[in-house]
Enzyme design. Sequence first.
Site, PDB file in Angstrom:
ATOM      1  N   ALA A  30       0.842  -1.199   0.000  1.00  0.00           N
ATOM      2  CA  ALA A  30       0.000   0.000   0.000  1.00  0.00           C
ATOM      3  C   ALA A  30       0.875   1.246   0.000  1.00  0.00           C
ATOM      4  CB  ALA A  30      -0.911  -0.022   1.222  1.00  0.00           C
ATOM      5  N   ASN A  31       0.284   2.395   0.146  1.00  0.00           N
ATOM      6  CA  ASN A  31       1.027   3.641   0.322  1.00  0.00           C
ATOM      7  C   ASN A  31       0.272   4.511   1.326  1.00  0.00           C
ATOM      8  OD1 ASN A  31      -0.851   5.474  -1.195  1.00  0.00           O
ATOM      9  ND2 ASN A  31      -0.349   4.010  -2.822  1.00  0.00           N
ATOM     10  N   ARG A  32       0.851   5.660   1.666  1.00  0.00           N
ATOM     11  CA  ARG A  32       0.312   6.445   2.783  1.00  0.00           C
ATOM     12  C   ARG A  32      -0.771   7.444   2.379  1.00  0.00           C
ATOM     13  NH1 ARG A  32       3.581   9.769   5.024  1.00  0.00           N
ATOM     14  NH2 ARG A  32       5.476   9.533   3.810  1.00  0.00           N
TER      15      ARG A  32
END
Length: 226
Positions: A30-32
């Site tokens: 995922a990413n932030r």
Amino acid sequence: MSSPPRPNGRRILISAGPTHEPIDAVRYIANRSSGRLGIALAQRAANAAQDVTLLLGPTPLTPTDSRIALHRFQTTHDLDLLLTEHFPSCDALVMAAAVADYRPASPSPTKIRRAANPLTLTLEPTPDLLANCSSRRRPGQAIVGFSLEPAETLPAAAREKLIRKRLDLVVANPLETMDSSDIDAILLYAGGREVRIADHPVPKSAFADVLWTAIQELLDAAVPTS
Ligand code: CTP
């Protein structure tokens, strides 16, 4: 559940939030991204009585206004399917989603067990959803992309993205923007114009007003569709 009555404004399609790309039955890459700016923009467009569809990734944030037609996605593939369905009829696409550039090539359908040996994941590039939309755009459709770059390469790298993906406008963000409530973006237009916010950084809710004004200008300048 019956849908709320839709206003007769322009059709604004916004994607926001991260993607989750499965590694196995319980893990993902995922990413932030929080989706905060895309949600604020959707709210701004709904307040202006536009017909707003928000494609929102896995984030705890969610719009509360029932005038926003909400579709959730998890993966790049899910978002691809939603864009295939909703892009052809929109007047403006705003791709604020932080789409994964790579995903596990062969996610395991079961949970991968811990073992003594190193585990190697093979990642494959995802399709560029924004570039694919822009390659099949109708005359009159406006397309806005985002670019997340280190401050030192920001305007040049974002402009390269604008040209390569054939966008009308790119919102160029420094890396610090991700998961922050503030934003310090530059708007880069296809014609070469560059707009910087005077008092920066600004809250994303305030930047949504700036971006919404820019999108309206693009739509007003676009060739009307019959
Ligand atoms: N995008 C997309 N499909 C992808 C990757 C990105 O549609 N597979 C869109 C994003 O929604 C965003 C823009 O393209 O609007 C960002 O482009 P990208 O090339 O991913 O740039 P960055 O992530 O900013 O940087 P990098 O070039 O380092 O990947």
